[in-house]
Design an enzyme around this catalytic site. Structure first.
Site, PDB file in Angstrom:
ATOM      1  N   ARG A   1      52.874  15.100  13.266  1.00  0.00           N
ATOM      2  CA  ARG A   1      53.947  14.432  14.015  1.00  0.00           C
ATOM      3  C   ARG A   1      54.460  13.191  13.291  1.00  0.00           C
ATOM      4  NH1 ARG A   1      51.240  15.208  19.930  1.00  0.00           N
ATOM      5  NH2 ARG A   1      52.267  17.183  20.405  1.00  0.00           N
TER       6      ARG A   1
ATOM      7  N   LYS B   1      47.922  32.188  30.617  1.00  0.00           N
ATOM      8  CA  LYS B   1      48.394  32.436  31.973  1.00  0.00           C
ATOM      9  C   LYS B   1      49.821  32.946  32.083  1.00  0.00           C
ATOM     10  CE  LYS B   1      46.395  29.048  34.873  1.00  0.00           C
ATOM     11  NZ  LYS B   1      46.637  27.631  35.245  1.00  0.00           N
TER      12      LYS B   1
ATOM     13  N   GLY C   1      51.694  24.512  21.393  1.00  0.00           N
ATOM     14  CA  GLY C   1      50.476  24.000  20.772  1.00  0.00           C
ATOM     15  C   GLY C   1      49.594  25.026  20.083  1.00  0.00           C
TER      16      GLY C   1
ATOM     17  N   GLY D   1      55.440  21.571  25.391  1.00  0.00           N
ATOM     18  CA  GLY D   1      56.106  21.664  26.689  1.00  0.00           C
ATOM     19  C   GLY D   1      57.618  21.593  26.563  1.00  0.00           C
TER      20      GLY D   1
HETATM   21  P1  AMP Z   1      48.161  28.782  26.578  1.00  0.00           P
HETATM   22  O1  AMP Z   1      47.784  27.331  26.578  1.00  0.00           O
HETATM   23  O2  AMP Z   1      48.537  29.328  27.896  1.00  0.00           O
HETATM   24  O3  AMP Z   1      49.150  29.116  25.476  1.00  0.00           O
HETATM   25  O4  AMP Z   1      46.819  29.569  26.234  1.00  0.00           O
HETATM   26  C1  AMP Z   1      46.115  29.389  25.052  1.00  0.00           C
HETATM   27  C2  AMP Z   1      44.692  29.777  25.275  1.00  0.00           C
HETATM   28  O5  AMP Z   1      44.632  31.102  25.743  1.00  0.00           O
HETATM   29  C3  AMP Z   1      43.844  29.722  24.026  1.00  0.00           C
HETATM   30  O6  AMP Z   1      42.904  28.693  24.157  1.00  0.00           O
HETATM   31  C4  AMP Z   1      43.185  31.083  23.970  1.00  0.00           C
HETATM   32  O7  AMP Z   1      41.815  31.021  23.681  1.00  0.00           O
HETATM   33  C5  AMP Z   1      43.390  31.625  25.372  1.00  0.00           C
HETATM   34  N1  AMP Z   1      43.394  33.091  25.399  1.00  0.00           N
HETATM   35  C6  AMP Z   1      44.118  33.913  24.620  1.00  0.00           C
HETATM   36  N2  AMP Z   1      43.816  35.190  24.890  1.00  0.00           N
HETATM   37  C7  AMP Z   1      42.885  35.200  25.859  1.00  0.00           C
HETATM   38  C8  AMP Z   1      42.190  36.219  26.554  1.00  0.00           C
HETATM   39  N3  AMP Z   1      42.401  37.507  26.284  1.00  0.00           N
HETATM   40  N4  AMP Z   1      41.302  35.844  27.505  1.00  0.00           N
HETATM   41  C9  AMP Z   1      41.087  34.551  27.771  1.00  0.00           C
HETATM   42  N5  AMP Z   1      41.717  33.546  27.153  1.00  0.00           N
HETATM   43  C10 AMP Z   1      42.616  33.850  26.204  1.00  0.00           C
END
Ligand code: AMP
Length: 397
Positions: free
Chosen positions: A35, A199, A355, A378
């Site tokens: 950054r 999610k 991120g 974000g």
């Molecule tokens: P996000 O912050 O929503 O982009 O999610 C990122 C996180 O999702 C990372 O820390 C990954 O380890 C987790 N992740 C990715 N695939 C999976 C999965 N199949 N099951 C659980 N966690 C996951």
């Protein structure tokens, strides 16, 4: 608004909102300076023009006023190295010291102000606080894309205290906006959006907006299993948001109506627990045995996604394909990073943002083989959700 590159900063004091919210270790050493490096071209252009620079930023989330832990003074030595010049520091972002040090700046000199978030007024978007900051400079430059989605005093409210010709985006912000626009409004087709991460609930709005623009949407990561279950699959104990099953079904239906191809992973790398030392195997993503969970996309899925990516002309990637922090479950994310790099080499425009996908392209060594790596998590997400970002709107107003 004024155009940064056309503006001469000679004898002006430029107040720049930067995003120096960098990770520090317990010795206050910067562990990732991306950054800070991102803002260097903006600072250098102003200094070269014969202007001086006043830098303001937040660092971390201080709760109760000033603390050493979140002081921006820890950044001074590294900033001096990057800019190859001395950097003055003001122990408070407003007040006498800041006013005097700003007033004393000569052309070519740099002043860094203490953490803006030591004042609650910053996040509240307080007008009087913004006005105090504004008085420090002759011209306002916003180069903090990472906080552009916040209507804070220094990112948005402050702009009103500068006339249109004295407020503008910095070079980093311009690059961010141009790259995002290239994907969102000027995309060459086929346009593939790769959406991953944990999610579904975090990504509904972005998927909805992308359904209006993309030709292909690849869904991987933990969020894929909510879709797979919604379509009748057996996902074992994979991550699932049961309250989003209807939403997932609706998104699939909308995609079909709009002729957007939605790609889910055909197979998965499965594990018997969420741990680096779990037993692992593979299975069709819609037939995961009870007691097992999908933690990465499988080999066939990786090939399936790679083929889609290879024939794309525009690519957006947000979110990892699996739990890439664990060696056993990083092959899918690494494969997708490689595919995006290969498509880029063949002429596609690729934007990686958010991120974890940025961490992944850095970790796997592909950051310089994609077209643009965004500094906004974000902020980028909200941009692609179709929202107007306060930091951008305030400059354009
Ligand atoms: P996000 O912050 O929503 O982009 O999610 C990122 C996180 O999702 C990372 O820390 C990954 O380890 C987790 N992740 C990715 N695939 C999976 C999965 N199949 N099951 C659980 N966690 C996951």
């Amino acid at each position: 608004m004024s155009q940064f590159s056309d503006h001469s900063f000679a004898n002006e004091k430029a107040l720049i909102r930067v995003d120096f919210n960098v990770p520090l270790n317990d010795k206050f050493e910067i562990t990732d300076d991306t950054r800070i490096r991102g803002a260097v071209p903006t600072i250098q252009k102003i200094l070269k023009d014969g202007g001086s620079v006043i830098l303001m930023s937040h660092l971390g989330r201080p709760k109760d006023g000033p603390t050493d832990k979140y002081s921006l003074k820890h950044l001074v030595p590294h900033l001096q190295e990057l800019l190859e010049t001395q950097v003055e520091f003001a122990n408070d972002c407003i007040g006498d010291e800041a006013v005097q040090k700003a007033a004393a700046l000569k052309p070519g000199q740099v002043l860094l102000l203490e953490n803006l978030r030591f004042y609650k007024e910053e996040e509240k978007g307080d007008k009087a606080f913004a006005q105090k900051l504004a008085k420090l400079g002759d011209v306002y430059v916003n180069d903090a894309f990472g906080t552009a989605h916040r209507a804070h005093a220094s990112t948005a409210v402050i702009a009103q205290f500068f006339t249109k010709d004295k407020r503008m985006f910095g070079l980093l912000m311009e690059n961010e906006i141009n790259s995002a626009e290239k994907v969102l409004h000027q995309s060459q087709k086929p346009f593939t959006a790769i959406i991953g991460g944990a999610k579904v609930s975090d990504k509904i709005l972005i998927i909805e907006n992308l359904l209006e623009r993309a030709t292909d949407i690849i869904i991987g990561g933990g969020m894929a299993y909510t879709f797979l279950k919604a379509l009748g699959g057996n996902i074992g104990k994979s991550l699932c948001e049961d309250d989003r099953l209807d939403t997932a079904r609706e998104l699939c239906k909308k995609a079909e109506e709009k002729g957007v191809r939605l790609h889910l992973p055909s197979d998965s790398i499965i594990a018997d627990k969420f741990a680096a030392d779990a037993n692992d195997s593979s299975a069709p993503s819609n037939a995961i045995p009870d007691g097992w969970m999908g933690l990465d996309i499988g080999e066939n899925a990786c090939e399936q996604f790679t083929n889609v990516i290879h024939r794309s002309k525009t690519i957006l990637w947000n979110g990892p394909m699996g739990v890439f922090e664990m060696v056993k479950f990083q092959r899918g994310t690494r494969g997708i990073a490689r595919a995006v790099a290969e498509a880029t080499a063949k002429g596609a425009f690729s934007l990686v943002g958010g991120g974890d996908s940025v961490a992944a392209v850095n970790q796997f060594g592909y950051a310089d083989q994609v077209s643009y790596v965004s500094t906004g998590g974000g902020a980028l997400l909200e941009y692609f959700e179709g929202k107007e970002l306060p930091g951008i709107a305030a400059i354009k107003a």
